[in-house]
Design a protein around this motif. Structure first.
Motif, PDB file in Angstrom:
ATOM      1  N   THR A 101       0.827  -1.209   0.000  1.00 59.20           N
ATOM      2  CA  THR A 101       0.000   0.000   0.000  1.00 59.20           C
ATOM      3  C   THR A 101       0.859   1.256   0.000  1.00 59.20           C
ATOM      4  OG1 THR A 101      -1.720  -1.195   1.221  1.00 59.20           O
ATOM      5  CG2 THR A 101      -1.858   1.202   1.210  1.00 59.20           C
ATOM      6  N   SER A 102       1.962   1.243   0.739  1.00 61.43           N
ATOM      7  CA  SER A 102       2.851   2.403   0.800  1.00 61.43           C
ATOM      8  C   SER A 102       3.453   2.713  -0.563  1.00 61.43           C
ATOM      9  CB  SER A 102       3.962   2.174   1.822  1.00 61.43           C
ATOM     10  OG  SER A 102       3.430   2.004   3.113  1.00 61.43           O
ATOM     11  N   VAL A 103       3.904   1.666  -1.260  1.00 62.36           N
ATOM     12  CA  VAL A 103       4.467   1.877  -2.600  1.00 62.36           C
ATOM     13  C   VAL A 103       3.380   2.384  -3.555  1.00 62.36           C
ATOM     14  CG1 VAL A 103       5.543   0.735  -4.586  1.00 62.36           C
ATOM     15  CG2 VAL A 103       6.291   0.180  -2.261  1.00 62.36           C
ATOM     16  N   THR A 116      -0.211   2.661 -13.226  1.00 64.42           N
ATOM     17  CA  THR A 116       1.225   2.578 -12.965  1.00 64.42           C
ATOM     18  C   THR A 116       1.492   2.130 -11.538  1.00 64.42           C
ATOM     19  OG1 THR A 116       1.637   4.332 -14.575  1.00 64.42           O
ATOM     20  CG2 THR A 116       3.383   3.891 -12.986  1.00 64.42           C
ATOM     21  N   ALA A 117       0.696   2.637 -10.603  1.00 62.94           N
ATOM     22  CA  ALA A 117       0.862   2.233  -9.202  1.00 62.94           C
ATOM     23  C   ALA A 117       0.559   0.753  -9.029  1.00 62.94           C
ATOM     24  CB  ALA A 117      -0.040   3.075  -8.307  1.00 62.94           C
ATOM     25  N   VAL A 118      -0.473   0.249  -9.707  1.00 66.85           N
ATOM     26  CA  VAL A 118      -0.811  -1.172  -9.621  1.00 66.85           C
ATOM     27  C   VAL A 118       0.293  -2.018 -10.238  1.00 66.85           C
ATOM     28  CG1 VAL A 118      -2.429  -2.959 -10.381  1.00 66.85           C
ATOM     29  CG2 VAL A 118      -3.294  -0.752  -9.570  1.00 66.85           C
ATOM     30  N   ALA A 119       0.814  -1.602 -11.402  1.00 64.97           N
ATOM     31  CA  ALA A 119       1.926  -2.327 -12.023  1.00 64.97           C
ATOM     32  C   ALA A 119       3.156  -2.320 -11.117  1.00 64.97           C
ATOM     33  CB  ALA A 119       2.258  -1.712 -13.379  1.00 64.97           C
ATOM     34  N   SER A 120       3.344  -1.243 -10.368  1.00 62.37           N
ATOM     35  CA  SER A 120       4.491  -1.138  -9.457  1.00 62.37           C
ATOM     36  C   SER A 120       4.395  -2.147  -8.329  1.00 62.37           C
ATOM     37  CB  SER A 120       4.585   0.275  -8.891  1.00 62.37           C
ATOM     38  OG  SER A 120       4.818   1.226  -9.909  1.00 62.37           O
TER      39      SER A 120
END
Length: 505
Positions: A101-103, A116-120
């Motif tokens: 969640t933090s990332v 992009t956040a989900v892919a990360s």
């Protein structure tokens, strides 16, 4: 791909769909893994059994060259939920959820899309050490994962707000990262160096308020720093794992170290690199587009990675280390998926296709690995993890057949599993600080599958003023899914040594 599209952009109520599903995944693992062990009547692996030894104590430091934060959190969790496997799994998967969640939030705050956040974060699950090893073993590495993510979030928040509170929170994140895993010093140094290297961000570090961050970090770490200074042998107890060698000449040692480091980098990062590369090829991303100008937010991620690798290589050469485990590279390469996902974000529809492919592969892998983690929870493999299959209630019953036992010790921390049977039992291993003060009579020494224990535990017993009784008992302890004969456990009672008696050998 439609499912990946929903996972990348969809929402469940007020929350991103991916975060809800990650939470569901973690909750499922906590429940199923706990129930699997309850059904099989088995214990836990070597890392969790070590924590069972330590989590009853709230100390500034512990043995085995390990930092204290994970054990502190274990103490808190067990204080609320009791000494059981549920508490161990709840702690582990809570930290994994917080890390992901933090990332996710950090990438969004850097200005990137939800996709992009989900892919990360799903790209993180392409690291075998995270999607597999972390789910069936490891403890302090899980804390390192969690507080690395929180450290990135704290840095991003500081870059955007620059208030006294964010400086204080950044210092708190630094302190917590150090107490989570000592090699996070590398990540902290890489973050500071990367921030200083960019004209748009360096002022955040050069402002006088950064002293607030340093003061808070020092305050958080001060008790452990003092403990470490007064217990140097505990800090260096496992330094042998680095294979430090000074006898082959400086050049040869440095060459071995660099080769070993390169192997560890490849073992850690090969799968996500290959998957991201294949996703880019499938999305028809031209290699020339990868050289497009990087936005400052992406530069920051790549420079954290670059500085981390450079700092580690310098440390390798300076220390003479020649042996590395892949999981030790977590602070150095953790944000590689985020950097790849950010690069894809700048490539339009082709980059979006590549992100969806990455999301699909990572999510599928995480789901497919579930049954294997459940099986490993009760089977434990053929190596050290095999200790999960011992029948610890039967072992405890046999140990106390001749009377109550207050302290059980061994030359290996597998005996921590006995606290799942009796939470009040004092369980000691050779690395436990304050060994003599903790030892309570009646006490027994036990060891597994060997004719005699390791000499280190005998030294600790002797230093505590005890000797071994002459009489030994051999127990055959049943093993789940093991041989019908069970496993051999040898038991010896301890007794106080007379002032003129020789030490035990």
């Amino acid at each position: 791909m439609k499912w990946a599209e929903w996972l990348a952009e969809g929402r469940i109520g007020r929350f991103p769909a991916a975060i809800v599903l990650v939470a569901l995944y973690c909750c499922t693992q906590v429940v199923v893994l706990s129930l699997a062990s309850l059904w099989a009547g088995t214990g836990v692996g070597v890392d969790d059994s070590e924590q069972l030894m330590y989590m009853r104590f709230l100390w500034a430091g512990y043995g085995g060259s390990q930092p204290p934060l994970y054990s502190w959190l274990g103490w808190l969790t067990s204080s609320v939920f009791g000494t059981n496997i549920f508490a161990l799994k709840l702690l582990k998967y809570s930290l994994i959820f917080v890390a992901l969640t933090s990332v996710f939030v950090a990438v969004c705050k850097l200005g990137y899309s939800q996709r992009t956040a989900v892919a990360s974060i799903l790209g993180l699950l392409l690291f075998p050490q995270l999607v597999w090893e972390m789910q069936h073993t490891l403890s302090h590495t899980v804390a390192a994962f969690c507080f690395s993510g929180l450290l990135l979030l704290a840095l991003v928040e500081l870059l955007q707000r620059k208030s006294l509170l964010t400086y204080a929170l950044f210092g708190l994140a630094i302190g917590a990262a150090v107490l989570a895993k000592y090699n996070l010093f590398i990540l902290i140094a890489a973050m500071l160096a990367a921030t200083l290297s960019l004209r748009e961000t360096r002022q955040v570090i050069l402002r006088p308020q950064i002293m607030i961050s340093m003061a808070v970090a020092l305050l958080v770490c001060l008790p452990t720093l003092y403990w470490t200074a007064t217990h140097p042998s505990e800090l260096l107890a496992r330094s042998y794992k680095f294979g430090i060698n000074e006898g082959d000449g400086a050049f040869l040692v440095a060459l071995k170290g660099i080769i070993g480091f390169g192997d560890a980098v490849m073992n850690f990062a090969i799968l996500p690199v290959v998957i991201f590369a294949v996703a880019m090829l499938a999305g028809r991303v031209s290699p020339s587009t990868l050289r497009l100008r990087l936005p400052d937010s992406e530069k920051l991620l790549w420079r954290i990675l670059g500085f981390g690798l450079c700092i580690t290589i310098v440390l390798v050469i300076a220390s003479g280390a020649t042996t590395f485990k892949a999981r030790w590279l977590l602070p150095v390469l953790l944000f590689l998926p985020a950097a790849f996902a950010a690069r894809m974000d700048t490539l339009g529809d082709k980059g979006r296709t590549a992100q969806n492919l990455t999301i699909t592969v990572a999510a599928t892998l995480a789901i497919l690995i579930l049954p294997a983690t459940w099986a490993y929870q009760v089977y434990g493999g053929k190596g050290q993890g095999r200790v999960v299959r011992l029948d610890y209630p039967t072992l405890y019953h046999d140990l106390t057949a001749d009377g109550a036992v207050k302290t059980v010790m061994s030359d290996w921390h597998w005996v921590g599993n006995l606290r799942l049977v009796d939470p009040d039992l004092v369980v000691l291993g050779e690395e436990v600080p304050g060994f003599a003060a903790l030892l309570q009579e009646p006490a027994v020494l036990i060891w597994l599958d060997r004719p005699s224990p390791e000499p280190e535990i005998l030294d600790r017993i002797s230093q505590a003023g005890f000797i071994l009784d002459n009489e030994r008992r051999s127990l055959r302890v049943p093993e789940f899914l093991g041989s019908s004969d069970g496993r051999l456990v040898t038991v010896v009672k301890l007794k106080k040594r007379n002032a003129n008696a020789p030490a035990a050998d």
